[in-house]
Design an enzyme around this catalytic site. Structure first.
Site, PDB file in Angstrom:
ATOM      1  N   LYS A   1       0.938  -1.127  -0.034  1.00 48.88           N
ATOM      2  CA  LYS A   1      -0.073   0.050  -0.040  1.00 48.88           C
ATOM      3  C   LYS A   1       0.977   1.196   0.002  1.00 48.88           C
ATOM      4  O   LYS A   1       1.587   1.484   0.906  1.00 48.88           O
ATOM      5  CB  LYS A   1      -0.788  -0.105   1.188  1.00 48.88           C
ATOM      6  CG  LYS A   1      -1.511   1.270   1.581  1.00 48.88           C
ATOM      7  CD  LYS A   1      -2.518   1.679   0.618  1.00 48.88           C
ATOM      8  CE  LYS A   1      -2.936   3.308   1.216  1.00 48.88           C
ATOM      9  NZ  LYS A   1      -1.897   4.287   1.348  1.00 48.88           N
TER      10      LYS A   1
ATOM     11  N   CYS B   1      12.520   8.946  10.444  1.00 49.11           N
ATOM     12  CA  CYS B   1      12.172   8.313  11.619  1.00 49.11           C
ATOM     13  C   CYS B   1      13.443   8.179  12.337  1.00 49.11           C
ATOM     14  O   CYS B   1      13.185   8.377  13.691  1.00 49.11           O
ATOM     15  CB  CYS B   1      11.676   6.853  11.533  1.00 49.11           C
ATOM     16  SG  CYS B   1      12.882   5.879  10.452  1.00 49.11           S
TER      17      CYS B   1
ATOM     18  N   GLU C   1       7.786  13.483  18.415  1.00 49.84           N
ATOM     19  CA  GLU C   1       8.277  13.293  17.279  1.00 49.84           C
ATOM     20  C   GLU C   1       7.850  14.802  16.490  1.00 49.84           C
ATOM     21  O   GLU C   1       6.554  15.053  16.405  1.00 49.84           O
ATOM     22  CB  GLU C   1       7.849  12.157  16.741  1.00 49.84           C
ATOM     23  CG  GLU C   1       8.590  12.132  15.089  1.00 49.84           C
ATOM     24  CD  GLU C   1       8.311  10.839  14.568  1.00 49.84           C
ATOM     25  OE1 GLU C   1       7.254  10.439  14.468  1.00 49.84           O
ATOM     26  OE2 GLU C   1       9.267  10.207  14.061  1.00 49.84           O
TER      27      GLU C   1
HETATM   28  P1  NAD Z   1       1.280   7.169   8.653  1.00 47.63           P
HETATM   29  O1  NAD Z   1       0.831   6.403   9.812  1.00 47.63           O
HETATM   30  O2  NAD Z   1       0.287   8.654   8.618  1.00 47.63           O
HETATM   31  O3  NAD Z   1       0.822   6.701   7.149  1.00 47.63           O
HETATM   32  C1  NAD Z   1       1.703   5.735   6.933  1.00 47.63           C
HETATM   33  C2  NAD Z   1       0.947   4.609   5.919  1.00 47.63           C
HETATM   34  O4  NAD Z   1      -0.113   4.078   6.577  1.00 47.63           O
HETATM   35  C3  NAD Z   1       0.415   5.282   4.556  1.00 47.63           C
HETATM   36  O5  NAD Z   1       0.658   4.693   3.547  1.00 47.63           O
HETATM   37  C4  NAD Z   1      -0.913   5.445   4.833  1.00 47.63           C
HETATM   38  O6  NAD Z   1      -1.676   5.412   3.828  1.00 47.63           O
HETATM   39  C5  NAD Z   1      -1.332   4.243   5.751  1.00 47.63           C
HETATM   40  N1  NAD Z   1      -2.325   4.025   6.675  1.00 47.63           N
HETATM   41  C6  NAD Z   1      -3.098   5.076   7.249  1.00 47.63           C
HETATM   42  N2  NAD Z   1      -4.024   4.747   7.966  1.00 47.63           N
HETATM   43  C7  NAD Z   1      -4.084   3.376   7.771  1.00 47.63           C
HETATM   44  C8  NAD Z   1      -4.889   2.140   8.399  1.00 47.63           C
HETATM   45  N3  NAD Z   1      -5.870   2.526   9.077  1.00 47.63           N
HETATM   46  N4  NAD Z   1      -4.641   1.009   8.017  1.00 47.63           N
HETATM   47  C9  NAD Z   1      -3.603   0.854   7.058  1.00 47.63           C
HETATM   48  N5  NAD Z   1      -2.890   1.566   6.623  1.00 47.63           N
HETATM   49  C10 NAD Z   1      -3.068   2.835   6.915  1.00 47.63           C
HETATM   50  O7  NAD Z   1       2.756   7.803   8.441  1.00 47.63           O
HETATM   51  P2  NAD Z   1       3.482   8.899   7.557  1.00 47.63           P
HETATM   52  O8  NAD Z   1       2.855  10.364   8.018  1.00 47.63           O
HETATM   53  O9  NAD Z   1       3.169   8.587   6.137  1.00 47.63           O
HETATM   54  O10 NAD Z   1       4.694   8.797   8.060  1.00 47.63           O
HETATM   55  C11 NAD Z   1       5.469   9.190   9.036  1.00 47.63           C
HETATM   56  C12 NAD Z   1       5.710   8.705  10.303  1.00 47.63           C
HETATM   57  O11 NAD Z   1       6.433   7.104   9.719  1.00 47.63           O
HETATM   58  C13 NAD Z   1       6.576   9.114  11.462  1.00 47.63           C
HETATM   59  O12 NAD Z   1       5.992   8.871  12.571  1.00 47.63           O
HETATM   60  C14 NAD Z   1       7.889   8.350  11.110  1.00 47.63           C
HETATM   61  O13 NAD Z   1       8.571   8.426  12.267  1.00 47.63           O
HETATM   62  C15 NAD Z   1       7.265   7.010  10.812  1.00 47.63           C
HETATM   63  N6  NAD Z   1       8.694   6.388  10.043  1.00 47.63           N
HETATM   64  C16 NAD Z   1       9.181   5.249  10.682  1.00 47.63           C
HETATM   65  C17 NAD Z   1      10.193   4.288   9.805  1.00 47.63           C
HETATM   66  C18 NAD Z   1      10.756   3.165  10.591  1.00 47.63           C
HETATM   67  O14 NAD Z   1      11.612   2.851   9.722  1.00 47.63           O
HETATM   68  N7  NAD Z   1      10.849   3.348  11.896  1.00 47.63           N
HETATM   69  C19 NAD Z   1      10.519   4.911   8.620  1.00 47.63           C
HETATM   70  C20 NAD Z   1       9.909   6.229   8.169  1.00 47.63           C
HETATM   71  C21 NAD Z   1       8.810   6.829   8.773  1.00 47.63           C
END
Ligand code: NAD
Length: 482
Positions: free
Chosen positions: A176, A285, A381
């Site tokens: 996704k 992240c 964060e």
């Molecule tokens: P987000 O949680 O808003 O979205 C991430 C993904 O989840 C998107 O593809 C979104 O469409 C999907 N999504 C949203 N609601 C969902 C649901 N109910 N069920 C399934 N999928 C759903 O995060 P973001 O804003 O895209 O990314 C930023 C965050 O990601 C920050 O908190 C960052 O720290 C974290 N991050 C972590 C890592 C790691 O490896 N630990 C790497 C990159 C980003």
């Protein structure tokens, strides 16, 4: 698909599939829409699941010698390298990152495929001695269908990070893509197709997370979930996963601290600050979002970090500026609100804190000093180019401050005292500890968090074992033929 497309499709079981609804994609450097992508529907989720199930059941990825799967992985890596130059501008346009970082992201994606290609034929079980009356061994079986949810900050890198080990282990994958940066990662589907990946082994669906992502992770036929994103979404996915006891890997956020001791080489610290918090506009992240500095070097470090921040060129990713825009208007507003709140709570604004006077979603390189553990800037964060600096007096206080958040993704220490560095590696509560260089390590080193940063590991050999189930076979050896 070509890079000149203005409308993009979902990739389902080897075909590009359009939809009635579409999402507009903005260029963060200008704030203007430059493309659209079809929004997958719930029936597209079903179609991707059926194709993935058929792929798994056909044995096309698992009946062959594992070395053949390794060859396929190497071919995918080659195809990614071939498209990197052409596809990078698209990543730069949708995400805002610099063109050179966008190209690098494709090359990292290729490296994931090469790395796990090397492991595809080494997923070896164990023989377990149980005495003369038994033969016992384990082998590793692919989980089946892996559902992978990707965030917007490194869509190509993070997609490849989970896709490569999953395919190397013989799984089918449904990805996704993130709503706001779904375009460049569709090139991974192109690379896979050109390399000969069987249809159904990969689908990439775009669309709203709360509908399409949620439908995917809640699906009873999904055998594993890999989620990279925010804590709140991770928690909601874990609730959905509980329904079918679907095993999950959670790569969530962080509020990672670097600890700078008296003996640190300040040039090394500054180089790490430059990459640690200003690379990708701080939307990483594992960003170095906190800097804890011994009181003897505090004033010097604050001054030098502020000079570094003010010296960064600000501009569009296509111009390879040092500080590029953040990904969206919403992200920009969120970061500016946090800066405002930090000032209200008493943090000392050293530089930045505003949006520069120009089009696009930019935020100035921002440094706050005298940040204390009771302030939200210390614990929450930001996901932007905002550094919080805090003084400390003793080693014990440094560890206590570094560990005073609910996250535990990475941490760092700057010292040339080896024994202190070892003590740091034990005291710091994080999945990875850097010494004298932020972001040291690479795709070969296991990565993941503890606490609210999540669980499970990506990267390195360890990650591969998230994509297989261990099966043990225990055989009773009879004394003689009956
Ligand atoms: P987000 O949680 O808003 O979205 C991430 C993904 O989840 C998107 O593809 C979104 O469409 C999907 N999504 C949203 N609601 C969902 C649901 N109910 N069920 C399934 N999928 C759903 O995060 P973001 O804003 O895209 O990314 C930023 C965050 O990601 C920050 O908190 C960052 O720290 C974290 N991050 C972590 C890592 C790691 O490896 N630990 C790497 C990159 C980003």
């Amino acid at each position: 698909m070509t890079t000149t497309n203005t409308h993009w499709h979902n990739f389902i079981a080897g075909e590009w599939v359009d939809a009635k609804e579409s999402t507009q994609i903005y260029n963060p450097a200008t704030g203007e829409v430059f493309a659209t992508i079809a929004c997958a529907t719930k029936s597209d989720v079903e179609r991707a699941i059926s194709a993935a199930r058929a792929c798994v059941e056909s044995g096309v990825l698992t009946d062959c010698r594992p070395a053949q799967r390794a060859e396929l992985m190497y071919r995918i890596a080659t195809e990614i390298r071939l498209i990197a130059e052409e596809a990078a501008p698209l990543l730069c346009q949708e995400n805002g990152k610099s063109l050179s970082d966008a190209k690098e992201e494709f090359l990292i994606a290729a490296r994931y495929f090469e790395y796990y290609a090397g492991m595809a034929d080494k997923i070896e079980g164990k023989s377990i001695p149980l005495g003369k009356d038994y033969v016992d061994f384990t082998y590793y079986e692919p989980v089946g269908i892996s559902a992978q949810i990707v965030p917007w900050n490194f869509p190509v890198d993070i997609c490849a990070r989970s896709l490569a080990p999953a395919l190397a282990a013989g799984n089918a994958v449904i990805v996704k893509s993130p709503e706001i940066t779904p375009l460049a990662m569709t090139w991974l589907a192109t690379a896979c197709t050109r390399a000969g990946l069987p249809n159904g082994a990969l689908s990439i669906l775009s669309g709203p997370g709360r509908e399409i992502g949620a439908a995917l992770v809640a699906h009873p036929q999904v055998n594993q979930i890999v989620f990279t994103g925010s804590v709140a979404t991770g928690q909601s996915i874990l609730k959905a996963a509980a329904e079918h006891a679907t095993p999950s890997v959670m790569e969530l956020g962080g509020k990672s601290a670097a600890v700078v001791f008296q003996d640190a080489d300040i040039d090394e610290v500054l180089e790490s600050v430059r990459w640690g918090i200003f690379f990708n506009a701080g939307q990483v992240c594992s960003a170095m979002s906190r800097l804890l500095v011994h009181k003897d070097r505090y004033a010097e470090v604050v001054e030098k970090v502020a000079a570094l921040a003010q010296d960064l060129s600000v501009g569009a990713g296509m111009d390879n500026a040092d500080l590029t825009p953040v990904v969206s208007l919403q992200q920009q507003q969120q970061i500016l609100d946090i800066c405002q709140q930090a000032e209200t709570q008493g943090a000392r604004l050293v530089c930045g804190g505003k949006a520069p006077d120009r089009a696009g979603y930019f935020v100035e390189a921002t440094v706050f000093a005298d940040v204390t553990p009771d302030m939200s800037l210390f614990t929450d964060e930001v996901f932007g180019p905002v550094l919080a600096i805090t003084p400390f007096e003793s080693e014990e206080e440094a560890w206590q401050l570094a560990n005073a958040t609910q996250f535990g993704l990475v941490a760092g220490v700057f010292t040339h005292d080896l024994t202190r560095a070892i003590r740091a590696s034990r005291a710091l509560k994080a999945g990875q500890v850097f010494v004298n260089e932020w972001y040291a390590g690479g795709i070969e080193t296991p990565f993941g968090g503890i606490g609210l940063s999540g669980f499970g590991r990506e990267k390195g050999q360890e990650a591969l074992y998230s994509y297989v189930n261990t099966k043990n076979v225990a055989i009773r050896v009879t004394a003689e033929n009956r």
